[in-house]
Design a protein around this motif. Structure first.
Motif, PDB file in Angstrom:
ATOM      1  N   SER A  53      85.923  31.373  34.289  1.00 57.65           N
ATOM      2  CA  SER A  53      84.737  32.224  34.219  1.00 57.65           C
ATOM      3  C   SER A  53      84.872  33.365  33.216  1.00 57.65           C
ATOM      4  O   SER A  53      83.878  34.029  32.895  1.00 57.65           O
ATOM      5  CB  SER A  53      84.422  32.800  35.606  1.00 57.65           C
ATOM      6  N   SER A  54      86.077  33.589  32.695  1.00 60.68           N
ATOM      7  CA  SER A  54      86.276  34.684  31.744  1.00 60.68           C
ATOM      8  C   SER A  54      87.569  34.468  30.967  1.00 60.68           C
ATOM      9  O   SER A  54      88.350  33.555  31.264  1.00 60.68           O
ATOM     10  CB  SER A  54      86.328  36.039  32.472  1.00 60.68           C
ATOM     11  N   SER A  65      86.476  28.713  39.172  1.00 64.06           N
ATOM     12  CA  SER A  65      86.922  30.069  39.475  1.00 64.06           C
ATOM     13  C   SER A  65      86.221  30.434  40.778  1.00 64.06           C
ATOM     14  O   SER A  65      85.547  29.597  41.378  1.00 64.06           O
ATOM     15  CB  SER A  65      86.557  31.064  38.361  1.00 64.06           C
ATOM     16  N   ARG A  66      86.329  31.655  41.206  1.00 63.31           N
ATOM     17  CA  ARG A  66      85.634  32.075  42.425  1.00 63.31           C
ATOM     18  C   ARG A  66      84.162  32.379  42.175  1.00 63.31           C
ATOM     19  O   ARG A  66      83.369  32.396  43.110  1.00 63.31           O
ATOM     20  CB  ARG A  66      86.317  33.313  43.015  1.00 63.31           C
ATOM     21  N   ARG A  67      83.772  32.599  40.928  1.00 62.52           N
ATOM     22  CA  ARG A  67      82.444  33.138  40.620  1.00 62.52           C
ATOM     23  C   ARG A  67      81.522  32.052  40.076  1.00 62.52           C
ATOM     24  O   ARG A  67      81.523  31.760  38.879  1.00 62.52           O
ATOM     25  CB  ARG A  67      82.585  34.281  39.624  1.00 62.52           C
ATOM     26  N   THR A  68      80.711  31.498  40.944  1.00 60.19           N
ATOM     27  CA  THR A  68      79.824  30.402  40.558  1.00 60.19           C
ATOM     28  C   THR A  68      78.831  30.821  39.480  1.00 60.19           C
ATOM     29  O   THR A  68      78.599  30.089  38.507  1.00 60.19           O
ATOM     30  CB  THR A  68      79.050  29.884  41.788  1.00 60.19           C
ATOM     31  N   GLU A  69      78.240  31.997  39.639  1.00 59.99           N
ATOM     32  CA  GLU A  69      77.238  32.453  38.676  1.00 59.99           C
ATOM     33  C   GLU A  69      77.831  32.585  37.280  1.00 59.99           C
ATOM     34  O   GLU A  69      77.220  32.156  36.284  1.00 59.99           O
ATOM     35  CB  GLU A  69      76.649  33.798  39.115  1.00 59.99           C
ATOM     36  N   ALA A  70      79.031  33.149  37.192  1.00 59.31           N
ATOM     37  CA  ALA A  70      79.692  33.295  35.889  1.00 59.31           C
ATOM     38  C   ALA A  70      80.042  31.935  35.305  1.00 59.31           C
ATOM     39  O   ALA A  70      79.938  31.716  34.086  1.00 59.31           O
ATOM     40  CB  ALA A  70      80.953  34.146  36.035  1.00 59.31           C
ATOM     41  N   ALA A  83      83.374  25.829  42.238  1.00 56.34           N
ATOM     42  CA  ALA A  83      83.957  27.104  42.653  1.00 56.34           C
ATOM     43  C   ALA A  83      85.154  26.856  43.566  1.00 56.34           C
ATOM     44  O   ALA A  83      85.138  25.953  44.411  1.00 56.34           O
ATOM     45  CB  ALA A  83      82.923  27.943  43.382  1.00 56.34           C
ATOM     46  N   ASP A  86      88.892  29.123  45.296  1.00 56.82           N
ATOM     47  CA  ASP A  86      89.724  30.317  45.435  1.00 56.82           C
ATOM     48  C   ASP A  86      91.159  29.848  45.576  1.00 56.82           C
ATOM     49  O   ASP A  86      91.519  29.209  46.568  1.00 56.82           O
ATOM     50  CB  ASP A  86      89.283  31.115  46.660  1.00 56.82           C
ATOM     51  N   ASN A 133      91.736  44.022  35.220  1.00 52.76           N
ATOM     52  CA  ASN A 133      91.694  43.391  36.539  1.00 52.76           C
ATOM     53  C   ASN A 133      93.044  43.362  37.244  1.00 52.76           C
ATOM     54  O   ASN A 133      93.129  42.889  38.387  1.00 52.76           O
ATOM     55  CB  ASN A 133      91.159  41.959  36.404  1.00 52.76           C
TER      56      ASN A 133
END
Length: 263
Positions: free
Chosen positions: A14-15, A36-41, A59, A61, A193
Motif C-alpha cells: 500500500s506504500s 497490506s492492512r489498508r484495503t482503501e490504499a 487485505a 495483517d 512509521n
C-alpha cells in the motif's frame, strides 16, 4: 527468469517499496496480488497499475498469523497459482534499548519475522506441489550488521536470514528459490512509521532516510536482482559496503557505525 505469465504476490503493497514495486511490475505481462492492512490504499495502488484488471487486492495483517493459511488459499484461487511471493510487509523501530519496552521487541518479531515466516510456510506446500516457486524477502542491511536505536528491527531482520537460508537449503530439491533483498536507506515513510520505545510512531523523517535512494530507483535494482535469482542483494549508497567491511573486520564496522549519524 522472466516475469511474463507469472503471478506475483506482494505484501506491504500500500506504500513505499511495495507500492512502487507493484506499479513497476504491472508493466510486465504478469498478474499481481497486492496485500497490506489498508484495503482503501491498496485499491488506489491498483488503479495506478498499468492493467488494473490483472491486479487482485487482498487485505491481510501479518501479526494475525492464524488468518494467513486461509488468506493464502484465497490468494492462490485468485489466479489459480502463485509463482513469486514478495515478503515486503513490516515495520521499523527507532529507540535506545534502555527505553524500548519488550512489547515493542515482541511486535517487531511478530510482524517482521513470524508474520513473514507464517505466510511463507502457508504458501510452501503450493510451491512444493508445483516444484517451482520464488520467495523474495525484503530484509535490510540491518539484517547483516547492526546500528544504534534499531535493536528490535535488527533482531527481526537477522532472524529472517537464518530462516530463509535454511528454507533454501531444504527446498533446493523442489526448485524453490530464495532472494534476500537488503536495502540501505530508501526515501520512504519507514522512519515516520517506525515504533519508538513506548510503541507509538516516531512521526518524523530522519536525515539519512530522506537522503537515501529514490524508491523507484531502488525498485529497479530490486527487480534486476530478482530476475537474476540472486541469493542476496545489497542495495543502497555508501552504506551497502558495510556488509563487506563486517566480513573483513567486525571491529572496524563497529567503529564506522559508531561514527555515523543515524538519527
Amino acid at each position: 527468469m522472466t516475469f511474463d505469465k507469472k503471478t506475483i504476490w506482494i505484501t506491504g503493497a500500500s506504500s513505499g517499496i511495495g507500492k512502487s514495486l507493484a506499479i513497476a511490475l504491472s508493466n510486465y505481462d504478469c498478474k499481481l496480488i497486492i496485500s497490506s492492512r489498508r484495503t482503501e490504499a491498496l485499491e488506489q495502488v491498483k488503479q495506478l497499475c498499468r492493467n488494473p484488471e490483472s491486479v487482485y487486492v487482498l487485505a491481510l495483517d501479518l501479526a494475525d498469523t492464524e488468518s494467513l493459511p486461509q488468506l493464502t488459499e484465497k490468494a492462490i484461487s485468485a489466479f489459480g497459482t502463485i509463482d513469486i511471493l514478495v515478503n515486503n510487509g513490516g515495520i521499523s523501530q527507532r529507540s535506545p534499548i534502555l527505553e524500548t519496552s519488550i512489547e515493542v521487541d515482541r511486535k517487531l518479531m511478530e510482524v517482521d519475522y513470524l508474520g513473514t515466516v507464517a505466510l511463507s510456510k502457508a504458501l510452501l506446500p503450493h510451491f512444493v506441489s508445483r516444484q517451482s516457486g520464488h520467495y523474495v524477502v525484503v530484509s535490510s542491511l540491518m539484517g547483516k550488521f547492526s546500528s544504534h536505536y534499531r535493536s528490535a528491527y535488527c533482531g527481526a531482520k537477522h532472524a529472517l536470514h537464518g530462516f530463509f537460508d535454511a528454507l533454501r537449503l531444504e527446498h533446493e530439491k523442489d526448485q524453490i528459490k530464495v532472494t534476500m533483498i537488503c536495502p540501505g536507506f530508501v526515501n520512504t515513510n519507514v522512519a515516520r512509521n517506525a515504533l519508538i520505545g513506548d510503541g507509538s510512531k516516531q512521526g518524523y523523517q530522519d536525515v539519512m532516510t530522506e537522503n537515501g535512494l529514490d524508491v523507484d530507483v531502488f525498485v529497479q535494482k530490486m527487480i534486476k536482482a530478482i530476475r537474476k535469482e540472486k541469493f542476496e542483494a545489497y542495495i543502497g549508497k555508501f552504506e551497502k559496503f558495510g556488509v563487506y567491511v563486517k566480513r573483513l573486520s567486525p571491529r572496524l564496522i563497529h567503529k564506522l557505525v559508531m561514527r555515523s549519524k543515524v538519527r
